[in-house]
Design a protein around this motif. Sequence first.
Motif, PDB file in Angstrom:
ATOM      1  N   LEU A   2      -8.464  -6.935   8.864  1.00 29.28           N
ATOM      2  CA  LEU A   2      -8.700  -6.092  10.030  1.00 29.28           C
ATOM      3  C   LEU A   2      -7.796  -4.872   9.932  1.00 29.28           C
ATOM      4  N   LEU A   3      -8.395  -3.732   9.619  1.00 30.28           N
ATOM      5  CA  LEU A   3      -7.643  -2.497   9.432  1.00 30.28           C
ATOM      6  C   LEU A   3      -7.947  -1.518  10.557  1.00 30.28           C
ATOM      7  N   ASN A   4      -6.897  -0.928  11.096  1.00 32.48           N
ATOM      8  CA  ASN A   4      -7.043   0.104  12.128  1.00 32.48           C
ATOM      9  C   ASN A   4      -6.082   1.252  11.849  1.00 32.48           C
ATOM     10  N   GLN A   5      -6.600   2.461  11.865  1.00 35.79           N
ATOM     11  CA  GLN A   5      -5.704   3.597  11.955  1.00 35.79           C
ATOM     12  C   GLN A   5      -5.100   3.607  13.358  1.00 35.79           C
ATOM     13  N   LEU A  39       0.633   9.620  16.730  1.00 36.10           N
ATOM     14  CA  LEU A  39       0.719   9.257  15.316  1.00 36.10           C
ATOM     15  C   LEU A  39      -0.526   9.761  14.592  1.00 36.10           C
ATOM     16  N   THR A  40      -0.350  10.493  13.530  1.00 36.26           N
ATOM     17  CA  THR A  40      -1.489  11.080  12.831  1.00 36.26           C
ATOM     18  C   THR A  40      -1.744  10.473  11.462  1.00 36.26           C
ATOM     19  N   ASP A  41      -0.831   9.635  10.966  1.00 39.87           N
ATOM     20  CA  ASP A  41      -1.025   9.080   9.622  1.00 39.87           C
ATOM     21  C   ASP A  41      -0.580   7.622   9.535  1.00 39.87           C
ATOM     22  N   ALA A  42      -0.655   6.903  10.642  1.00 40.42           N
ATOM     23  CA  ALA A  42      -0.239   5.495  10.657  1.00 40.42           C
ATOM     24  C   ALA A  42      -1.460   4.583  10.629  1.00 40.42           C
ATOM     25  N   GLN A  43      -1.282   3.395  10.068  1.00 39.13           N
ATOM     26  CA  GLN A  43      -2.340   2.402  10.092  1.00 39.13           C
ATOM     27  C   GLN A  43      -1.726   1.001  10.022  1.00 39.13           C
ATOM     28  N   SER A  44      -2.495   0.026  10.522  1.00 44.97           N
ATOM     29  CA  SER A  44      -2.053  -1.369  10.484  1.00 44.97           C
ATOM     30  C   SER A  44      -3.135  -2.216   9.840  1.00 44.97           C
ATOM     31  N   PHE A  66      -0.700 -11.897   6.531  1.00 44.71           N
ATOM     32  CA  PHE A  66       0.339 -10.880   6.578  1.00 44.71           C
ATOM     33  C   PHE A  66      -0.108  -9.738   7.476  1.00 44.71           C
ATOM     34  N   PHE A  67       0.877  -9.053   8.049  1.00 43.58           N
ATOM     35  CA  PHE A  67       0.628  -7.881   8.884  1.00 43.58           C
ATOM     36  C   PHE A  67       1.403  -6.710   8.300  1.00 43.58           C
ATOM     37  N   GLU A  68       0.702  -5.606   8.078  1.00 47.88           N
ATOM     38  CA  GLU A  68       1.317  -4.403   7.522  1.00 47.88           C
ATOM     39  C   GLU A  68       1.218  -3.251   8.509  1.00 47.88           C
ATOM     40  N   PHE A  69       2.293  -2.458   8.561  1.00 46.94           N
ATOM     41  CA  PHE A  69       2.265  -1.183   9.287  1.00 46.94           C
ATOM     42  C   PHE A  69       2.745  -0.109   8.327  1.00 46.94           C
ATOM     43  N   GLU A  70       1.879   0.889   8.094  1.00 54.07           N
ATOM     44  CA  GLU A  70       2.190   1.966   7.161  1.00 54.07           C
ATOM     45  C   GLU A  70       2.180   3.308   7.874  1.00 54.07           C
ATOM     46  N   GLN A  71       3.077   4.184   7.446  1.00 55.51           N
ATOM     47  CA  GLN A  71       3.137   5.535   8.009  1.00 55.51           C
ATOM     48  C   GLN A  71       3.856   6.451   7.019  1.00 55.51           C
ATOM     49  N   GLN A  72       3.238   7.564   6.701  1.00 59.25           N
ATOM     50  CA  GLN A  72       3.822   8.459   5.704  1.00 59.25           C
ATOM     51  C   GLN A  72       4.976   9.278   6.266  1.00 59.25           C
TER      52      GLN A  72
END
Length: 648
Positions: free
Chosen positions: A220-223, A251-256, A292-298
């Motif tokens: 399950l991916l969400n920006q 937030l303009t470049d984050a996703q989970s 697993f749960f990921e949070f990414e942000q440039q």
Amino acid sequence: MFVMTKKLCLLFLSLVSFAVVAQKKKIVNQNSTQSMPSGSNPAASKTTADKAPKATIDLYKVISLTRDTTYIDTSLSIKKEYIFNYLRKDNFGLLSGSNEAQTYNTLQYSLNEFSPYPEFGFKAKHFFYKEVNDINYYSVPTPLTELYFKTVMKQGQSLDAFITLNTSERLNFSIAYKGVRSLGKYVNQLSSSGNFRFTTAYNTKNKRYFLKAHFTAQDLLNQENGGIVDTNDFESGDANYKDRARLEVFLTDAQSLLKGNRYFIDHSFRFNKIESENNLYFTHQFNFENKFFEFEQQTIAPRLGDSYVPSNIFDKTRYNRLYNKVGVVYENKTVGEFQFFVDAFDYNYYYNSVIVNDDGVIPSSINDKINTLGGQYTYQKNKWNGKAIFANSITDQDLSNLDVSLNYQINGDNTIAFQYQKINKLPNHIYNLFQSSYINYNWYNDFKNEKINNIEVKAETQWGVASLQFSTFDDQLYFSNDDTTGAVLLVTPKQFESTINYVSLKVQKEFKFWKLALDNTILYQKADQSQNILNVPQIVTRNTFYFSDHLFKKAMFLQTGFTLNYFTNYFANDYNPVIGEFYVQNKKEIGAFPMIDFFVNAKIRQTRIYLKAEHFNSAMTGNTFYAAPNYPYRDFLVRFGLVWNFFQ
């Protein structure tokens, strides 16, 4: 309004006309759930078709893990309208975001389910994650396929497809995939998810051994845009902001991303060779799951405070668990079933780092082994159906669960049910341990168990459906924002050490006259607490006025009408994308805006077609509609979809 309705009807009738032409000339009763599935082999000879008996719809069985059995229902009813959504179930009491497959804000608190075992956390991300009890098993005389399709907000589609078949009367397989991709209308709002399911069900010829097993792979991916920065821009009605992509977001470049695989087996074996008045069974349930749960942000967002790194945030929380339950069941056909069981619950919740800060050392993992001993009594005979479960930990952890339920069917139209739960629940892992590149999002706690008492009485009668629930929550765990300026979002876990009392009354009643009907569902709820921790709207209502009739010499069954959804003002929980959880806030109220949908639905043989103008009154009531304090609800949108069953 009239012009819009006219255009919708013309479009819908065009689609329906195409579908009618595409169908075979032989038509069955369109409003009956007992209609006969038609064959799908046009090359079969007439003689063969006449000789081969057709399977009735009630032979296409859907079986839950707890052995509740229904059958494939190809009818069109108002309930089918309510479940035509990405969840594929009635979402009354849930408030969706502006994009498909975003999280839901929970309006009806009694929808929450509790387990005494510690869970992964990230609950806001789990609405679309299929748990063990969400998986069904099947038994079908011929292969069955179901296709669900629905358009989305922008650039994408939603699909749910499955096929099931029996290789023999005793062995069934099914395979299914549900996916969605929707760009959304706001900046950085893409949703993209997939749920793969494989199931099998088997029993021996003498019915001594039964097996249910499944495998799921879900992502399950969400920006994540964090909501809009200035709600005044949204509410102003300025024509420049009708293009929602012009609204500034946090937030303009984050996703989970939430991802998980599960391997599950539930099976039983009867010791005595021939089933008799008294039987003895061995049962075993196995469940291995990793997530697993990921949070990414440039880039670093000032909204979330300071960071350990200058850019490229990548937070990853890992989790796996192994559950085994072994039991012995004694069955007496008159008295009922007595089961004694022992289970083992092993988990590992971990990161790849240890953090040392001003508050001390934040470890890389928490893990434990939990064993419980329990018993279960089940009684099902004539008009009575009851179950009582008690389990208590036999290891160091303080864990217990008491669940008693009783149903009495007065007659075919009237049933009353009672349930009592008392749970001593271990905290979800995210409350006790979390690590992030954002400095303030790191903690290690040792919270007390939550204590939950719940009583529910439900009556389903010929006059309507009503349910009354009383709940008490002690040592409730929750998230809240530590920042008082409003400039930064610093959400941390807390425990409320007083008692929260919650009561809800839900009533559903449908009135019918001629070909018209008015279906009403009203929820009243209230929380008694010394601080505003459990915030709920006092009134939630859904009212649907619709028309139903057969058309085209009963070749098509049509339903069309309006649905009004409404809830009163309240301090709704807000959403935090770093932890994938909702948090308590008491600064901004949302609610008191009507959400009106216009729908036209039709059934042609085993195909149900849906056309809906969602929230078509949005431009009439002003831009004050929110799903959470900084997250708007969806604008007016026309969506189309269908559910199609193939019986082969």
